[in-house]
Enzyme design. Structure first.
Site, PDB file in Angstrom:
ATOM      1  N   ASN A 114       0.884  -1.239   0.418  1.00 14.24           N
ATOM      2  CA  ASN A 114      -0.290   0.231  -0.505  1.00 14.24           C
ATOM      3  C   ASN A 114       0.879   1.482   0.142  1.00 14.24           C
ATOM      4  O   ASN A 114       0.196   1.662  -0.976  1.00 14.24           O
ATOM      5  CB  ASN A 114      -1.231   0.104   1.120  1.00 14.24           C
ATOM      6  CG  ASN A 114      -2.222  -1.580   1.028  1.00 14.24           C
ATOM      7  OD1 ASN A 114      -2.119  -1.687   0.219  1.00 14.24           O
ATOM      8  ND2 ASN A 114      -3.007  -1.276   1.877  1.00 14.24           N
ATOM      9  N   THR A 159     -14.854  38.319 -31.458  1.00 15.39           N
ATOM     10  CA  THR A 159     -15.339  38.620 -30.747  1.00 15.39           C
ATOM     11  C   THR A 159     -16.441  37.834 -31.115  1.00 15.39           C
ATOM     12  O   THR A 159     -16.981  38.151 -32.312  1.00 15.39           O
ATOM     13  CB  THR A 159     -15.447  39.508 -29.971  1.00 15.39           C
ATOM     14  OG1 THR A 159     -16.322  40.246 -30.562  1.00 15.39           O
ATOM     15  CG2 THR A 159     -15.153  40.146 -29.168  1.00 15.39           C
ATOM     16  N   SER A 281      -6.362  13.350 -48.504  1.00 15.08           N
ATOM     17  CA  SER A 281      -7.453  11.981 -48.589  1.00 15.08           C
ATOM     18  C   SER A 281      -7.650  11.127 -49.242  1.00 15.08           C
ATOM     19  O   SER A 281      -7.530  11.094 -50.705  1.00 15.08           O
ATOM     20  CB  SER A 281      -8.628  13.321 -48.593  1.00 15.08           C
ATOM     21  OG  SER A 281      -9.973  12.821 -49.472  1.00 15.08           O
ATOM     22  N   LYS A 287      -7.292  17.880 -51.065  1.00 14.61           N
ATOM     23  CA  LYS A 287      -7.488  17.719 -49.724  1.00 14.61           C
ATOM     24  C   LYS A 287      -6.328  17.633 -49.148  1.00 14.61           C
ATOM     25  O   LYS A 287      -5.130  16.936 -49.247  1.00 14.61           O
ATOM     26  CB  LYS A 287      -8.109  16.700 -49.036  1.00 14.61           C
ATOM     27  CG  LYS A 287      -9.297  16.994 -49.594  1.00 14.61           C
ATOM     28  CD  LYS A 287     -10.305  18.067 -49.042  1.00 14.61           C
ATOM     29  CE  LYS A 287     -10.450  18.034 -46.865  1.00 14.61           C
ATOM     30  NZ  LYS A 287     -11.231  17.581 -46.712  1.00 14.61           N
ATOM     31  N   ASN A 289      -5.600  18.041 -45.168  1.00 14.32           N
ATOM     32  CA  ASN A 289      -6.167  18.319 -43.703  1.00 14.32           C
ATOM     33  C   ASN A 289      -5.341  18.466 -42.896  1.00 14.32           C
ATOM     34  O   ASN A 289      -4.035  18.065 -42.038  1.00 14.32           O
ATOM     35  CB  ASN A 289      -6.889  16.874 -43.181  1.00 14.32           C
ATOM     36  CG  ASN A 289      -8.467  16.390 -44.168  1.00 14.32           C
ATOM     37  OD1 ASN A 289      -8.519  17.734 -45.007  1.00 14.32           O
ATOM     38  ND2 ASN A 289      -8.057  15.298 -44.832  1.00 14.32           N
TER      39      ASN A 289
HETATM   40  N1  ARG Z   1      -1.779  -3.839  -7.471  1.00 13.10           N
HETATM   41  C1  ARG Z   1      -1.723  -2.518  -6.400  1.00 13.10           C
HETATM   42  C2  ARG Z   1      -2.603  -1.147  -6.910  1.00 13.10           C
HETATM   43  O1  ARG Z   1      -1.939  -1.195  -7.462  1.00 13.10           O
HETATM   44  C3  ARG Z   1      -0.925  -2.705  -5.099  1.00 13.10           C
HETATM   45  C4  ARG Z   1      -1.154  -2.661  -4.084  1.00 13.10           C
HETATM   46  C5  ARG Z   1      -1.890  -3.437  -3.596  1.00 13.10           C
HETATM   47  N2  ARG Z   1      -2.266  -3.664  -2.024  1.00 13.10           N
HETATM   48  C6  ARG Z   1      -3.167  -5.161  -1.181  1.00 13.10           C
HETATM   49  N3  ARG Z   1      -3.632  -4.304   0.031  1.00 13.10           N
HETATM   50  N4  ARG Z   1      -3.865  -4.948  -2.581  1.00 13.10           N
HETATM   51  O2  ARG Z   1      -2.900  -0.572  -6.247  1.00 13.10           O
END
Ligand code: ARG
Length: 462
Positions: A114, A159, A281, A287, A289
């Site tokens: 994480n 404008t 084209s 043309k 483009n």
């Molecule tokens: N592949 C996951 C993502 O992109 C990585 C983190 C995953 N963490 C987990 N607890 N499943 O977020």
């Protein structure tokens, strides 16, 4: 447990992951592009673990060398990415253990995927922002140089897409530069919030090991470690902010594209784009483009869409990490790619624009673009502006009836509308007189545009 269970977390499982579920939940196909950042982050983590005594220096060296070898293998195409290992993080960690043995299993001490993934994305995005800023800067320089060459090239200003008042082409181009200057400042500002280290937050609450997050931050070039572990593994607002800044860039490029498309049309013929930026084209031989601007205008839709995706992705998530966040990468990567490539195309195309000065000038001449100048002239001779507006309206009607521009009406016929009109009126009715008179900061007078170009140049990429 079968041997198909993921070795990184399979301990509590009694059956293998369903094959489709494994594929469905895997991200390696798209997150492997962060391999370099993943390795960079892991090396810094290992160095920090050794510095605080959680692993030995010898273990650190094995891990760091092992990671370097994996990077070489990946870059040489000798690395087997396995969907069963889910993501870039577990692919690399598993290869490390395979290559250097059991010590590889110590790398994940005191961290979680994480905080690892949040770190990888920030490292990746930081580089992407720098690359995009480089292209923005190139494009701005190209625009400013072209503007400096055309400080007295006259074109109609619009404008409602109706001819309004004459402006200089340089002034118009510097308007583009202002948009991009703000875009660049937004990215520089966004980068400050990207450049904060999440690593050390571990899964969500921090870790029991005596980690030194300031050291890790320094090793990775982050300004500081993040303040709150729950927040830093979960929020992707830094990516959303980048996306918003990107959407703005694309919106600006799209507006410029729209003008380029109009200007190259047979109806305007204000500019030519070199053939290398255009296509033909398959059915209409005549043309040519303006594909590049059209495509950039089209791509703006998809980048704006990615911003919406990321906002919606985030809005329903309770603290802290949720798997939803895995969905951040594809929109984010695509945003980086599209913005970079669009800017790159523009940076090479804009300096190659060939303006057709005579066509621009005659278009400015046609639309009674100096009518406001006549009104201002009358005001300076004592007439209230509203009355002057009325008088000039009548003069324009006369011009329309006679098929003449205001500057082509005789002094006699102009004097029918007001006896304040004298020979000197013709100084303000010319296109040159009109632009020259708007002589203040931000105005279109050639003298001002010259100065503005110099200032613009000094502001690029502060
Ligand atoms: N592949 C996951 C993502 O992109 C990585 C983190 C995953 N963490 C987990 N607890 N499943 O977020």
């Amino acid at each position: 447990m079968t041997d198909q269970t993921n070795s990184a977390w399979g301990g509590r499982f009694s059956e293998a992951t369903d094959e489709f579920v494994a594929e469905f939940t895997a991200s390696v196909s798209f997150d492997k592009r962060m391999y370099q950042q993943d390795i960079q982050g892991s090396k810094a983590h290992a160095r920090m673990l050794a510095a605080v005594g959680v692993i030995t220096d010898a273990e650190r060296d094995l891990i760091v060398d092992g990671l370097d070898t994996i990077q070489i293998q990946i870059e040489q195409g000798d690395f087997e990415w396995r969907t069963a290992l889910e993501d870039v993080h577990m692919n690399i960690e598993s290869a490390l253990t395979k290559n250097i043995g059991a010590v590889g299993k110590k790398l994940h001490t005191g961290r979680s995927r994480n905080d690892q993934v949040a770190t990888d994305i920030r490292l990746y995005l930081r580089d992407a922002i720098d690359g995009i800023l480089g292209q923005l800067c190139l494009l701005q320089r190209g625009i400013i140089t072209l503007a400096s060459d055309h400080t007295d090239t006259i074109m109609p200003g619009f404008t409602h897409l109706q001819t309004a008042q004459p402006v200089t082409f340089g002034h118009h181009l510097l308007a583009w530069n202002e948009m991009l200057q703000r875009d660049s400042e937004r990215l520089i500002d966004c980068r400050k919030r990207v450049n904060i280290l999440p690593l050390g937050s571990a899964a969500l609450a921090g870790t029991t090991f005596p980690i030194d997050r300031v050291m890790t931050a320094q090793l990775l070039g982050f300004d500081a470690p993040s303040e709150n572990s729950l927040d830093s593994v979960s929020d992707r607002d830094f990516a959303i902010e980048f996306s918003a800044a990107s959407a703005m860039i694309m919106m600006h490029l799209s507006r410029m594209s729209e003008e380029l498309v109009l200007w190259t049309s047979a109806q305007f013929q204000f500019i030519d784009l070199p053939d290398r930026f255009c296509t033909g084209s398959s059915i209409m031989p005549q043309k040519k483009n303006p594909d590049v601007p059209e495509l950039v205008r089209g791509k703006s839709g998809r980048v704006i869409g990615h911003l919406m995706s990321l906002l919606v992705l985030m809005k329903g998530q309770p603290l802290a990490y949720n798997k939803d966040n895995q969905e951040d990468k594809e929109p984010l990567f695509d945003t980086m790619d599209q913005v970079f490539n669009s800017l790159k195309a523009f940076a090479s195309m804009v300096p190659a624009i060939v303006p057709h000065k005579a066509n621009m000038r005659s278009a400015a001449f046609k639309g009674y673009s100096t009518a406001t100048d006549l009104a201002d002239y009358l005001v300076k001779k004592g007439m209230p502006f509203r009355d002057a507006h009325e008088v000039v309206g009548k003069a324009v009607a006369k011009g329309l009836a006679d098929g003449k521009d205001l500057s082509e009406l005789s002094l006699d016929s102009l004097q029918q509308f007001s006896d304040l009109i004298a020979q000197d009126v013709f100084d303000v009715l010319t296109l040159e007189g009109s632009v020259k008179a708007r002589n203040h900061i931000g105005g279109t007078a050639p003298e001002q545009v010259k100065q503005a170009a110099i200032r613009a140049h000094s502001r690029v990429l502060r």
